[in-house]
Design a protein around this motif. Structure first.
Motif, PDB file in Angstrom:
ATOM      1  N   PRO A 167      -8.825   9.729  -2.015  1.00  0.00           N
ATOM      2  CA  PRO A 167      -8.465   8.435  -1.423  1.00  0.00           C
ATOM      3  C   PRO A 167      -8.118   7.442  -2.542  1.00  0.00           C
ATOM      4  N   ALA A 168      -7.179   6.557  -2.267  1.00  0.00           N
ATOM      5  CA  ALA A 168      -6.758   5.580  -3.281  1.00  0.00           C
ATOM      6  C   ALA A 168      -7.946   4.788  -3.820  1.00  0.00           C
ATOM      7  N   GLY A 169      -8.927   4.537  -2.971  1.00  0.00           N
ATOM      8  CA  GLY A 169     -10.106   3.776  -3.379  1.00  0.00           C
ATOM      9  C   GLY A 169     -11.037   4.524  -4.317  1.00  0.00           C
ATOM     10  N   ASN A 170     -10.757   5.808  -4.573  1.00  0.00           N
ATOM     11  CA  ASN A 170     -11.598   6.601  -5.471  1.00  0.00           C
ATOM     12  C   ASN A 170     -11.037   6.681  -6.887  1.00  0.00           C
ATOM     13  N   ILE A 171      -9.953   5.944  -7.134  1.00  0.00           N
ATOM     14  CA  ILE A 171      -9.340   5.920  -8.463  1.00  0.00           C
ATOM     15  C   ILE A 171      -9.192   4.471  -8.902  1.00  0.00           C
ATOM     16  N   ARG A 172      -9.640   4.159 -10.124  1.00  0.00           N
ATOM     17  CA  ARG A 172      -9.551   2.782 -10.612  1.00  0.00           C
ATOM     18  C   ARG A 172      -9.101   2.754 -12.064  1.00  0.00           C
ATOM     19  N   HIS A 173      -8.096   1.940 -12.352  1.00  0.00           N
ATOM     20  CA  HIS A 173      -7.693   1.660 -13.736  1.00  0.00           C
ATOM     21  C   HIS A 173      -8.595   0.554 -14.265  1.00  0.00           C
ATOM     22  N   ILE A 174      -9.138   0.753 -15.457  1.00  0.00           N
ATOM     23  CA  ILE A 174      -9.961  -0.284 -16.090  1.00  0.00           C
ATOM     24  C   ILE A 174      -9.447  -0.527 -17.497  1.00  0.00           C
ATOM     25  N   ASP A 175      -9.091  -1.773 -17.768  1.00  0.00           N
ATOM     26  CA  ASP A 175      -8.669  -2.190 -19.103  1.00  0.00           C
ATOM     27  C   ASP A 175      -9.925  -2.452 -19.925  1.00  0.00           C
ATOM     28  N   ASN A 176     -10.096  -1.665 -20.968  1.00  0.00           N
ATOM     29  CA  ASN A 176     -11.294  -1.744 -21.803  1.00  0.00           C
ATOM     30  C   ASN A 176     -11.001  -2.465 -23.131  1.00  0.00           C
ATOM     31  N   SER A 177     -10.050  -3.392 -23.113  1.00  0.00           N
ATOM     32  CA  SER A 177      -9.616  -4.059 -24.341  1.00  0.00           C
ATOM     33  C   SER A 177     -10.657  -4.993 -24.945  1.00  0.00           C
ATOM     34  N   ASN A 178     -11.481  -5.589 -24.124  1.00  0.00           N
ATOM     35  CA  ASN A 178     -12.488  -6.522 -24.629  1.00  0.00           C
ATOM     36  C   ASN A 178     -13.497  -5.759 -25.482  1.00  0.00           C
ATOM     37  N   PRO A 179     -13.751  -6.215 -26.729  1.00  0.00           N
ATOM     38  CA  PRO A 179     -14.719  -5.487 -27.569  1.00  0.00           C
ATOM     39  C   PRO A 179     -16.140  -5.498 -26.999  1.00  0.00           C
ATOM     40  N   ASP A 180     -16.432  -6.443 -26.117  1.00  0.00           N
ATOM     41  CA  ASP A 180     -17.721  -6.469 -25.419  1.00  0.00           C
ATOM     42  C   ASP A 180     -17.564  -5.646 -24.147  1.00  0.00           C
ATOM     43  N   VAL A 181     -18.167  -4.474 -24.115  1.00  0.00           N
ATOM     44  CA  VAL A 181     -17.944  -3.515 -23.028  1.00  0.00           C
ATOM     45  C   VAL A 181     -18.622  -3.933 -21.724  1.00  0.00           C
ATOM     46  N   ARG A 182     -19.421  -4.982 -21.742  1.00  0.00           N
ATOM     47  CA  ARG A 182     -20.203  -5.324 -20.549  1.00  0.00           C
ATOM     48  C   ARG A 182     -19.353  -5.622 -19.316  1.00  0.00           C
ATOM     49  N   ASP A 183     -18.238  -6.349 -19.492  1.00  0.00           N
ATOM     50  CA  ASP A 183     -17.399  -6.661 -18.323  1.00  0.00           C
ATOM     51  C   ASP A 183     -16.772  -5.396 -17.746  1.00  0.00           C
ATOM     52  N   ALA A 184     -16.240  -4.537 -18.612  1.00  0.00           N
ATOM     53  CA  ALA A 184     -15.640  -3.283 -18.139  1.00  0.00           C
ATOM     54  C   ALA A 184     -16.708  -2.396 -17.494  1.00  0.00           C
ATOM     55  N   ALA A 185     -17.905  -2.388 -18.071  1.00  0.00           N
ATOM     56  CA  ALA A 185     -18.991  -1.578 -17.498  1.00  0.00           C
ATOM     57  C   ALA A 185     -19.389  -2.103 -16.124  1.00  0.00           C
ATOM     58  N   SER A 186     -19.425  -3.405 -15.961  1.00  0.00           N
ATOM     59  CA  SER A 186     -19.747  -3.976 -14.646  1.00  0.00           C
ATOM     60  C   SER A 186     -18.675  -3.625 -13.625  1.00  0.00           C
ATOM     61  N   GLU A 187     -17.402  -3.679 -14.060  1.00  0.00           N
ATOM     62  CA  GLU A 187     -16.308  -3.311 -13.161  1.00  0.00           C
ATOM     63  C   GLU A 187     -16.409  -1.839 -12.770  1.00  0.00           C
ATOM     64  N   ALA A 188     -16.683  -0.976 -13.748  1.00  0.00           N
ATOM     65  CA  ALA A 188     -16.817   0.454 -13.462  1.00  0.00           C
ATOM     66  C   ALA A 188     -18.015   0.718 -12.554  1.00  0.00           C
ATOM     67  N   GLU A 189     -19.111   0.045 -12.816  1.00  0.00           N
ATOM     68  CA  GLU A 189     -20.311   0.229 -11.993  1.00  0.00           C
ATOM     69  C   GLU A 189     -20.053  -0.208 -10.551  1.00  0.00           C
ATOM     70  N   ASP A 190     -19.391  -1.350 -10.378  1.00  0.00           N
ATOM     71  CA  ASP A 190     -19.066  -1.817  -9.026  1.00  0.00           C
ATOM     72  C   ASP A 190     -18.138  -0.836  -8.314  1.00  0.00           C
ATOM     73  N   PHE A 191     -17.184  -0.301  -9.050  1.00  0.00           N
ATOM     74  CA  PHE A 191     -16.267   0.680  -8.465  1.00  0.00           C
ATOM     75  C   PHE A 191     -17.020   1.942  -8.032  1.00  0.00           C
ATOM     76  N   ILE A 192     -17.891   2.452  -8.878  1.00  0.00           N
ATOM     77  CA  ILE A 192     -18.587   3.716  -8.593  1.00  0.00           C
ATOM     78  C   ILE A 192     -19.638   3.531  -7.501  1.00  0.00           C
ATOM     79  N   TYR A 193     -20.394   2.453  -7.573  1.00  0.00           N
ATOM     80  CA  TYR A 193     -21.560   2.286  -6.695  1.00  0.00           C
ATOM     81  C   TYR A 193     -21.403   1.220  -5.621  1.00  0.00           C
ATOM     82  N   GLY A 194     -20.343   0.424  -5.710  1.00  0.00           N
ATOM     83  CA  GLY A 194     -20.172  -0.689  -4.772  1.00  0.00           C
ATOM     84  C   GLY A 194     -20.885  -1.925  -5.301  1.00  0.00           C
ATOM     85  N   LYS A 195     -20.393  -3.067  -4.929  1.00  0.00           N
ATOM     86  CA  LYS A 195     -21.002  -4.318  -5.374  1.00  0.00           C
ATOM     87  C   LYS A 195     -22.345  -4.488  -4.682  1.00  0.00           C
ATOM     88  N   LEU A 196     -23.302  -5.009  -5.434  1.00  0.00           N
ATOM     89  CA  LEU A 196     -24.636  -5.239  -4.848  1.00  0.00           C
ATOM     90  C   LEU A 196     -24.625  -6.491  -3.971  1.00  0.00           C
TER      91      LEU A 196
END
Length: 196
Positions: A167-196
C-alpha cells in the motif's frame, strides 16, 4: 504481529543511524547488511587476491553482493513472528526494483504480504555534496573506491522507488539531511508506529 521494516537508500544517507535511532525508542532488531556480510566479504575478497576493503567494484559485486543480501534476509526472515520488529538496512537497489522479490522472500518461510506487515523507509539526502561530506566523515577504508570512482558512484545517489506491491501508505521518503537525526527519527517512528 511484528513488522518487517526496510531502511533503504544510497551509501552515506544515514540508513543505519536512522534505524538505530528508531530502534533505541522501540523494541526492534537492526540487521545491517554491511555488518552481517563484513567477515565473509573480507575473507572472499582476500582469497581472490583482491582488496578486502573494496565494497563497490564489479569484482566485489560479482563475488559478494548476492551473498550479503541472502545472509541479511535469512537473518530477517528468521526473526519474523518474534516479539520485536525487524529493521533491515541496505541499498537493496536491484531487489526494490523487482515487484515479486518481497513476496518471494516471504514465501521462503511460508508467509505472504497478507500476514506480514512490511514497510519501507527510503532514506536520502538533499544534495550530492552532502552525500560526499557524510561519506568523508565516516573515515572508512570501505569508501575508498567511491572517492576514486566518484563519477561512477554518484549515479547511485538518485531518488529511489520500490516496485513491491505494498500500500502507498507503507512507503515513506525521509530526507535525512539534518545532522541532528532526531527529527528524521521522529518522522520514521511516526510512519512505522503511527502518531501517539
Amino acid at each position: 504481529m511484528n513488522q518487517l521494516v526496510f531502511f533503504l537508500g544510497p551509501a552515506g544517507a544515514g540508513k543505519t543511524t536512522l534505524a538505530k535511532a528508531v530502534a533505541s525508542r522501540r523494541k526492534a532488531a537492526v540487521l545491517d547488511m554491511d555488518i552481517l556480510l563484513r567477515p565473509a566479504a573480507d575473507a572472499i575478497m582476500t582469497m581472490h587476491g583482491l582488496d578486502p576493503a573494496d565494497r563497490d567494484s564489479a569484482a566485489y559485486k560479482r563475488l559478494c553482493r548476492d551473498l550479503g543480501y541472502r545472509i541479511t534476509m535469512d537473518a530477517a526472515l528468521d526473526n519474523i513472528g518474534l516479539d520485536c520488529d525487524v529493521f533491515v538496512v541496505g541499498p537493496f537497489t536491484k531487489e526494490a526494483a523487482n515487484s515479486e522479490w518481497i513476496s518471494s522472500e516471504l514465501h521462503r518461510i511460508g508467509r505472504s504480504l497478507l500476514d506480514t506487515q512490511v514497510k519501507v523507509v527510503l532514506v536520502d539526502l538533499g544534495s550530492e555534496e552532502l552525500y560526499r561530506e557524510r561519506i568523508e566523515g565516516r573515515h572508512s577504508p570501505l569508501d575508498d573506491w567511491k572517492f576514486n570512482h566518484w563519477s561512477e558512484f554518484r549515479s547511485a545517489l538518485g531518488s529511489r522507488t520500490v516496485a513491491w506491491p505494498l500500500p502507498a501508505g507503507n512507503i515513506r521518503h525521509i530526507d535525512n539531511s539534518n545532522p541532528d537525526v532526531r527529527d528524521a527519527a521522529s518522522e520514521a517512528e511516526d510512519f512505522i508506529y503511527g502518531k501517539l
